[in-house]
Design a protein around this motif. Sequence first.
Motif, PDB file in Angstrom:
ATOM      1  N   GLY A   1       4.013 -36.844  36.009  1.00  0.00           N
ATOM      2  CA  GLY A   1       4.412 -36.275  37.285  1.00  0.00           C
ATOM      3  C   GLY A   1       3.184 -36.108  38.154  1.00  0.00           C
ATOM      4  N   VAL A   2       3.247 -36.616  39.376  1.00  0.00           N
ATOM      5  CA  VAL A   2       2.099 -36.560  40.290  1.00  0.00           C
ATOM      6  C   VAL A   2       2.548 -35.873  41.567  1.00  0.00           C
ATOM      7  CG1 VAL A   2       0.348 -37.891  41.513  1.00  0.00           C
ATOM      8  CG2 VAL A   2       1.259 -38.747  39.337  1.00  0.00           C
ATOM      9  N   SER A   3       1.757 -34.931  42.023  1.00  0.00           N
ATOM     10  CA  SER A   3       2.135 -34.190  43.220  1.00  0.00           C
ATOM     11  C   SER A   3       0.916 -33.898  44.088  1.00  0.00           C
ATOM     12  CB  SER A   3       2.806 -32.871  42.838  1.00  0.00           C
ATOM     13  OG  SER A   3       3.083 -32.098  43.990  1.00  0.00           O
ATOM     14  N   ASP A   4       1.092 -34.065  45.401  1.00  0.00           N
ATOM     15  CA  ASP A   4       0.068 -33.669  46.363  1.00  0.00           C
ATOM     16  C   ASP A   4       0.371 -32.312  46.985  1.00  0.00           C
ATOM     17  OD1 ASP A   4      -1.433 -35.995  46.061  1.00  0.00           O
ATOM     18  OD2 ASP A   4      -0.287 -37.080  47.568  1.00  0.00           O
ATOM     19  N   LEU A   5       1.451 -31.684  46.553  1.00  0.00           N
ATOM     20  CA  LEU A   5       1.801 -30.369  47.088  1.00  0.00           C
ATOM     21  C   LEU A   5       0.880 -29.300  46.510  1.00  0.00           C
ATOM     22  CD1 LEU A   5       5.696 -30.599  46.904  1.00  0.00           C
ATOM     23  CD2 LEU A   5       4.178 -31.222  48.792  1.00  0.00           C
ATOM     24  N   LYS A   6       0.665 -28.230  47.248  1.00  0.00           N
ATOM     25  CA  LYS A   6      -0.325 -27.240  46.822  1.00  0.00           C
ATOM     26  C   LYS A   6       0.214 -26.249  45.798  1.00  0.00           C
ATOM     27  CE  LYS A   6       0.491 -24.140  50.768  1.00  0.00           C
ATOM     28  NZ  LYS A   6      -0.159 -23.470  51.925  1.00  0.00           N
ATOM     29  N   GLU A   7       1.542 -26.270  45.565  1.00  0.00           N
ATOM     30  CA  GLU A   7       2.092 -25.361  44.573  1.00  0.00           C
ATOM     31  C   GLU A   7       2.873 -26.124  43.517  1.00  0.00           C
ATOM     32  OE1 GLU A   7       4.505 -26.412  47.725  1.00  0.00           O
ATOM     33  OE2 GLU A   7       3.141 -24.717  48.066  1.00  0.00           O
ATOM     34  N   LYS A   8       2.988 -25.518  42.354  1.00  0.00           N
ATOM     35  CA  LYS A   8       3.787 -26.116  41.290  1.00  0.00           C
ATOM     36  C   LYS A   8       5.261 -26.093  41.684  1.00  0.00           C
ATOM     37  CE  LYS A   8       0.682 -24.802  37.501  1.00  0.00           C
ATOM     38  NZ  LYS A   8       0.584 -24.044  36.221  1.00  0.00           N
ATOM     39  N   LYS A   9       6.004 -27.096  41.205  1.00  0.00           N
ATOM     40  CA  LYS A   9       7.428 -27.177  41.496  1.00  0.00           C
ATOM     41  C   LYS A   9       8.178 -27.521  40.216  1.00  0.00           C
ATOM     42  CE  LYS A   9       7.488 -26.938  46.149  1.00  0.00           C
ATOM     43  NZ  LYS A   9       8.308 -26.002  46.940  1.00  0.00           N
ATOM     44  N   SER A  10       9.296 -26.862  39.989  1.00  0.00           N
ATOM     45  CA  SER A  10      10.154 -27.256  38.880  1.00  0.00           C
ATOM     46  C   SER A  10      11.107 -28.343  39.365  1.00  0.00           C
ATOM     47  CB  SER A  10      10.934 -26.060  38.344  1.00  0.00           C
ATOM     48  OG  SER A  10      11.773 -25.529  39.352  1.00  0.00           O
ATOM     49  N   ALA A  11      11.458 -29.248  38.476  1.00  0.00           N
ATOM     50  CA  ALA A  11      12.336 -30.360  38.826  1.00  0.00           C
ATOM     51  C   ALA A  11      13.097 -30.784  37.575  1.00  0.00           C
ATOM     52  CB  ALA A  11      11.525 -31.522  39.395  1.00  0.00           C
ATOM     53  N   ILE A  12      14.064 -31.639  37.772  1.00  0.00           N
ATOM     54  CA  ILE A  12      14.830 -32.204  36.668  1.00  0.00           C
ATOM     55  C   ILE A  12      14.486 -33.686  36.536  1.00  0.00           C
ATOM     56  CG2 ILE A  12      17.131 -32.701  35.754  1.00  0.00           C
ATOM     57  CD1 ILE A  12      16.447 -29.754  35.772  1.00  0.00           C
TER      58      ILE A  12
END
Length: 864
Positions: free
Chosen positions: A698-709
Amino acid sequence: MKLRTSIILTSAFLFCSVFGGAQQLVQRQSLGNGWLFRQAGTLPWTPAQVPGTVHTDLMAAGIIQDPYYRLNERDVQWIDKVNWEYETTFAMDDSHLNFINHHLVFEGLDTYAAVFLNGQNILEADNMFVTWRVDVSRALKPGTNRLKIFFTSPVLKGMEKQEDFGFPLPASNDQSVAGGMGPNQVSIFTRKAGYHFGWDWGPRLVTSGIWRPVYLESWSDARLDAVHVIQKPAGKNAVKVTAEAEIDCETPGSYTLTASIDGQEMKSVPVQLGKGYQKQSVDFVLNNPELWWPNGLGEPHLYTINLKLSRDGTVIHSFEERIGIRTIRLVREADRKGTGESFYFEVNGRPVFAKGANYIPNDVFLPRVSPETLEFIVKSAADANMNMLRVWGGGVYEDDLFYELCDRYGIMVWQDFMFACSMYPGDPGFLNNVRREAEDNVKRLRNHACIALWCGNNEIEIAWAEGHENRGWGWKELYNTEQRRVIWQAYDTLFHRILPSVVENFTGNQPYWHSSPSAGLYKLSNYQSNSGDMHYWGVWHGQEPFSDYRKYRARFMSEYGFQSFPEFNSVKNYTLPGDWDIESEVMAAHQRSGIGNLRIRQYMEQDYRVPENFEHLLYVGQLLQADAIKMALKTHRSDMPYCMGSLYWQLNDCWPVASWSGIDYYKRWKALHYYAKEACKNQIVNVVPEGDKILIYGVSDLKEKKSAILRMNLSDFSGNSLWNRAVKVNMPANGSSLVYSLDLKDLPLSYRENEVVFTVKLMSGTSVIDREFVYFVKPASLKLPDPGLKTRVSRRGDEIVIEVTSTRLCKNLMLISDGDNALFSDNFFDMEPGETRLIRCPSTLSWEEFEKGFRTLHLQQTMR
C-alpha cells in the motif's frame, strides 16, 4: 521579468500612459510586424514572421516542404550552412523621441546575430538563451528607422570556434554526419539549444531567427529592471516578504515604492534614487498566508504581487507576478547507520515523493509552440497526478508561460541549465557568456513557486567520470593528459563554481545540484545508488528485463524509459501507406535511437505475440512501453522512503517520432500516460509476485494513515470466481508498507494459469480507490476470449460519453476516434466480465458524427 505600467494606450505602444500632456512612463513599442527575410546577399526579400525561424519562414514562402513529413528533413540540411538576414522599419515621431532613453530589447536571438539600426552596428549577439538590451538613444532618428539583423551560420561559426580551440570535444547526440558536417560535432561551441543539432529522439534542424519578441522600450525618469521576491519566516503563521527591485534611474530624486498583494496595499516606502543602477526594497509581513502545495497535496495557492515605482504621485513603472508562499528544500542527510544519504524534496516542512517525467521542448521550431499547447502539456501532467517535471538540459529555458502554468497546476520544476551529454570549452569568452546566460535566466525564473531545483547539467559527470579510469562513456580515452586537464578544468569551473555561485547570489536559498545523475560531488551514481540521483537505462539500452526495475534501487530515479510508436492516426500524418512497416525507410528516419524499432520488436517478442497488422503492432508497442513504466513507477513508490522520486523519460515530443514519450507530437496520450495517471494516484496498491508469494504494497502520499478494505478475487475470463477474500488494511501516512501477502499455493492456478485473472481492489466503503489486474503468464500466452463488447455513444453538455460493457474479460481496451483528436478520460484499460464503464471526452462533434469515427481495439483482436 514581467514589468508593466498601468494603462494601455494603443495596440502598437504597450504599457504606456500620458499624464498632463507629458510622457512620464515606460513605453514599449512592439516590433513584431513588417519583417522581411532572405538568404544573405540574395534576392528577393520575402515576408517573415517574428517571432519565428528561418525554416518556418521558408515553409510559409513555399520554398521548402515540411521537414517533419516523410524524409523531407534530409532536403533542408543546407539551411544551417548559409547566412540569413532580416529587416523591418518602424516610425518614430517627436513625441516618442522626447523620451531620454530608448532601449531595443531582443528576448531571443538565435544565435549569432549582428544587429544594425539605421546602418549602425548596435549589437553582436552570440547566445540564444539571453535577453539582449541595447541603448539606441543616439541611433534613432525622426521618421522611418530601419532595423536589420544578419544571422551567421551557427555550424560554420562552430567550425571556426572548434579550430580556434584546437581539438574537438565529445558531443554524443550531435548528428553531424546527417547534417553534412562529417565528424565535426560543433554544437558545444555555440550557446544554442543542443537538440537542434539532433538527439536520439529528434531531427537535425539547426535553426536561426528572431525566436522571441523584440520591442523598443522608451523612458525618461526610471524603470524597474528586475524584482526579486524573497520569502522568510516571520513567526508562527506569518511570512516576511521582501520585494527587492533593481532600478535603472535617469533622473535622480525622490520616488516611492509601493507593494500590494491581490490589489491590497501592503507597504509604501520613500526611496532616494541616484543616477544609474541601484537596488531598493519593500518589506511587509503576510499573516496566515495560504500556502502553495504541489499537485495532489493541497491547493497551489497563488497571490498576485504588484510593485509600483512612483514619482510625484504618478506611477511610472510597475511589476506584477503571481507568487506562491512556500518553502522547498532539497534534503540530503546521512542515514542513521551511515550507509548513505537521503535525496528528497521537502515542501512546507513535509517530505514529498516526486512523481513525474522529464520534459523537452514541444517543437524544434519553438515560436510555433502556442500557449494552448503549453497548457495542454502541463495540464496533462497534472491530470496524470504528477507533481514534478524536469526541464532537461539539452533544450531551452522555457517561456515564462510554462512556469506560470506549473505554478498554477502545482507542478514542481527541476530546472537543468542548458548543458547535456557533451563536454564544453572553458575559454574566458565562453565562460563569461555562460555566466550572463545563467544570471539572466535565474533572475527571470527565481520568483516562481514551482522552481524546486537548479541542476548544472545532464549526464556529463557520469559520462566523463573524472578520477575513475575504467568508468564513463569512453570519452577520456580520446584525449591526451594535457587535453584531459583542459577539458576537466572547464567542467569544474562551469558546474562547480560559476553556476552554483549564480544560484546562490541571485536566489539566496534555492537548491543547486551539479549534475544529474550524481551520488554527490566527485562521486559517481551507479546502479545500486545509496545517495544522490540515478539514471537507469539497463532496461532499453542494456536490454535487461522489465523485472530489473525491481532490482536497482535509487534514492531518486531521475531518468529511465522505454520507447513506443505513436498511434496509427498520428503515424498517418507523416507517412504514406507504403511506409507502414516499422523497417521502412520513413519509419526508420523517424526513429533516432539506433536500432530502436527493432529493439521494441525484440522486447515485444518476449512478452506479446507480434502482430502482422501494422496498426496492431503500434498498439501493442504502446502497451509494452506502458507495462515497463508502470512497473518502474510503482516499484519506486513502493520503495518509499528510501526512494523519494521517480521521473521517467519522457513526457512529450518535439516532432512526430518513435520515442520514449507518453504524449506524442500531435498531443495524443499514449498508453503510457494513461498508465502513469493510475500509477501516480495519491493512494495505490502494488501487487508483486515474488517467488511463491504475492506481495501487496500500500502506497500513500496522504499525510495521515487511512484504513481501507482490500478485496481480492481470482476468476476465470467469464467471471466465475474461483477464490476471493476481503481484508482490512491500514494505508501508511506518506509512505509505503507491505499491507498483505498470500501464498500462491493457496490459489487454484495450476491447471489453467492462462485463463484466470487476479484482481485486487483498494476500497473505501463502496468506492474503489485503486484496482490492479494480475496475470500469471505473459500476455502472449493468455487464452483471451472475445469480450463481447457493447458500446453506446451519447452527448452530455460539452462532452461525448461512451458507455462500454464487456461480457467477458477485456484486456487493454483502446478507444479510438478517427474523426477528431479525442482525449478520453481513460483508455487502454482492462475490464472485468460484466463490467460497464463510462468514458468521457470533450468534443465539438455531434454524437452522430463522433460515432461514425469511433471504434475500439483490444488485445484479443491482435492475437487471432
